[in-house]
Every structure is written in C-alpha cells, then in structure tokens.
Design an enzyme around this catalytic site. Structure first.
Site, PDB file in Angstrom:
ATOM      1  N   CYS A 112     -32.848  55.099   7.675  1.00  0.00           N
ATOM      2  CA  CYS A 112     -32.779  56.404   8.334  1.00  0.00           C
ATOM      3  C   CYS A 112     -32.697  57.474   7.262  1.00  0.00           C
ATOM      4  O   CYS A 112     -31.972  57.313   6.275  1.00  0.00           O
ATOM      5  CB  CYS A 112     -31.558  56.452   9.250  1.00  0.00           C
ATOM      6  SG  CYS A 112     -31.378  58.018  10.124  1.00  0.00           S
ATOM      7  N   HIS A 155     -35.392  54.410  18.042  1.00  0.00           N
ATOM      8  CA  HIS A 155     -34.567  54.926  16.933  1.00  0.00           C
ATOM      9  C   HIS A 155     -34.403  56.446  17.081  1.00  0.00           C
ATOM     10  O   HIS A 155     -33.297  56.976  16.929  1.00  0.00           O
ATOM     11  CB  HIS A 155     -35.236  54.547  15.604  1.00  0.00           C
ATOM     12  CG  HIS A 155     -34.576  55.080  14.374  1.00  0.00           C
ATOM     13  ND1 HIS A 155     -34.036  54.260  13.397  1.00  0.00           N
ATOM     14  CD2 HIS A 155     -34.384  56.352  13.928  1.00  0.00           C
ATOM     15  CE1 HIS A 155     -33.536  55.008  12.428  1.00  0.00           C
ATOM     16  NE2 HIS A 155     -33.736  56.281  12.720  1.00  0.00           N
ATOM     17  N   GLU A 156     -35.511  57.130  17.390  1.00  0.00           N
ATOM     18  CA  GLU A 156     -35.456  58.598  17.516  1.00  0.00           C
ATOM     19  C   GLU A 156     -34.652  59.014  18.749  1.00  0.00           C
ATOM     20  O   GLU A 156     -33.869  59.969  18.682  1.00  0.00           O
ATOM     21  CB  GLU A 156     -36.865  59.192  17.574  1.00  0.00           C
ATOM     22  CG  GLU A 156     -37.741  58.900  16.364  1.00  0.00           C
ATOM     23  CD  GLU A 156     -37.025  59.063  15.044  1.00  0.00           C
ATOM     24  OE1 GLU A 156     -36.240  60.013  14.903  1.00  0.00           O
ATOM     25  OE2 GLU A 156     -37.235  58.228  14.142  1.00  0.00           O
ATOM     26  N   HIS A 159     -31.037  59.025  18.178  1.00  0.00           N
ATOM     27  CA  HIS A 159     -30.529  60.213  17.469  1.00  0.00           C
ATOM     28  C   HIS A 159     -30.153  61.322  18.451  1.00  0.00           C
ATOM     29  O   HIS A 159     -29.231  62.093  18.191  1.00  0.00           O
ATOM     30  CB  HIS A 159     -31.585  60.765  16.511  1.00  0.00           C
ATOM     31  CG  HIS A 159     -31.607  60.108  15.168  1.00  0.00           C
ATOM     32  ND1 HIS A 159     -30.516  60.070  14.335  1.00  0.00           N
ATOM     33  CD2 HIS A 159     -32.603  59.481  14.488  1.00  0.00           C
ATOM     34  CE1 HIS A 159     -30.831  59.453  13.205  1.00  0.00           C
ATOM     35  NE2 HIS A 159     -32.097  59.077  13.277  1.00  0.00           N
TER      36      HIS A 159
HETATM   37  C1  SB7 Z   1     -37.354  52.260  10.763  1.00  0.00           C
HETATM   38  C2  SB7 Z   1     -37.377  53.597  10.435  1.00  0.00           C
HETATM   39  C3  SB7 Z   1     -37.406  54.551  11.451  1.00  0.00           C
HETATM   40  C4  SB7 Z   1     -37.400  54.142  12.745  1.00  0.00           C
HETATM   41  C5  SB7 Z   1     -37.372  52.816  13.068  1.00  0.00           C
HETATM   42  C6  SB7 Z   1     -37.354  51.875  12.074  1.00  0.00           C
HETATM   43  C7  SB7 Z   1     -37.449  56.023  11.140  1.00  0.00           C
HETATM   44  C8  SB7 Z   1     -36.770  56.437   9.893  1.00  0.00           C
HETATM   45  C9  SB7 Z   1     -36.732  57.920   9.738  1.00  0.00           C
HETATM   46  N1  SB7 Z   1     -35.695  58.486  10.510  1.00  0.00           N
HETATM   47  O1  SB7 Z   1     -34.454  58.511  10.059  1.00  0.00           O
HETATM   48  C10 SB7 Z   1     -35.964  59.084  11.733  1.00  0.00           C
HETATM   49  O2  SB7 Z   1     -34.893  59.242  12.551  1.00  0.00           O
HETATM   50 NI    NI Z   2     -33.182  58.097  11.751  1.00  0.00          NI
END
Ligand code: SB7
Ligand code: NI
Length: 185
Positions: A112, A155-156, A159
C-alpha cells in the site's frame, strides 16, 4: 500534481475513518481530485516519470490516502502485455453488491502506498465481485470483476472504510489460507 508527498502514511487518522459519500453533481474541486488521482497512477506506471518524481508504482489510489475523506478511488490495472488495460476508472460511492463465495489472494501478498513497510502474508478477498459505482460524470456503472482487478478494487474500497490490507492478514500464520482459496500468481 499528486506526488508521494501528498500521500499520507499509516498512523494518520484519515486512513482509519469512514469516508463520506459524495453527492452529484460533483463540485469542480471533487472532479479535479478524481482526475489528479488517475494522473498519479498513470505517472506512477510510466518508468521515466516515476523515476523523475520518485513515485512508487500504484494500481489504485483512494481519496483518504491524499487526506480527503470522501468515497472516491481511482483504479488503473494494466494487462499482462503492457499496452492493454484491464480496468481503468475513478469509482465514486462504490459498493460491492454481490460476490463469490470463492476467496482469492495474490501470491505476493499486497502493499500500500500509505504503508511504508512490507507486511508479508495472504490477503484473502472475494475472487469475483459485482460492483456498483458512479463515475465522475455521475453515470452509474454495474460491472463484474474477477481476479486481480477485483482484488485491487476491494483494496481501494477498504480504504473508503478505514481498512488497511494488513488488517486481513493472520498475524500468527500470515500465509495460511483455506484449501478452497485461489492463489493469483
Ligand atoms: C496490491 C496493491 C494494491 C491493491 C491490491 C493489491 C494497490 C496499492 C496502491 N495503493 O495503496 C492503493 O490503495
Ligand atoms: Ni492502499
């Protein structure tokens, strides 16, 4: 232009808050934020621009990561052959309306932009999701995603609810998962 300086790190309160839903039409400032977040992702995936501005490559960026507590996140997932894009949009008020029972995790774990340390371990998420969201113009989208793009969107969306990827990692057995869970290489 958004750079690493604008991205807040783990420990800041905004990252742990529930972000506010947006109302349409978006203000010019809100639309600009969406465009700026997507430009950051494009820049971060361009080797020359990324090196010049010291950007860590990212496939997603959520508004709380730039200290804005709103339900907005940009996603830019490149395909295996660099030219093809698997998914690209700025998600406003995204909601997962249904998902597979099948779980899935990235073999390499997750990282992240708001977490400077590497936290190893499987982050088991839904392998397939149906996502409802609005774009910056207020157009509603309902799409099905699977595998990597589905993982990135989860993942987003996390957040936007104050959740970080390592919250999902079993700290006693970080690489434990159910036999049924899929490992995405
Ligand atoms: C690996 C990386 C991400 C999502 C899922 C698996 C995004 C990384 C960048 N971020 O921190 C976005 O929130
Ligand atoms: Ni992230």
């Amino acid at each position: 232009m958004i750079t690493m300086k604008n991205i807040i790190r783990d420990g800041k309160t905004t990252l742990r808050q529930e972000a506010k839903k947006l109302t349409f039409p978006l203000s010019q400032e809100e639309r600009q934020l969406g465009h700026d977040m997507m430009t950051f992702l494009e820049n971060s995936q361009d080797p020359e621009i990324a090196a010049k501005y010291h950007l860590r490559a990212g496939v997603g960026l959520a508004a709380p990561q730039v200290n804005v507590s709103l339900q907005m996140a940009s996603v830019l997932v490149p395909g295996p052959e660099d030219k093809k894009i698997l998914f690209k949009d700025t998600l406003v008020n995204p909601v997962i309306i249904s998902h597979s029972v099948q779980g899935a995790a990235l073999a390499e774990g997750e990282g992240c932009l708001s977490v400077d340390e590497n936290v190893p371990g499987y982050v088991v998420r839904h392998d397939r999701i149906t996502l409802r969201y609005y774009d910056l113009d207020g157009k509603q989208h309902k799409i099905r995603l699977k595998n990597y793009p589905a993982i990135v969107c989860q993942h987003e969306i996390d957040h936007l609810h104050g959740i970080l990827f390592y919250d999902h990692i079993n700290d006693k057995q970080p690489f434990s998962m159910k036999d049924e869970d899929l490992i995405i290489e």
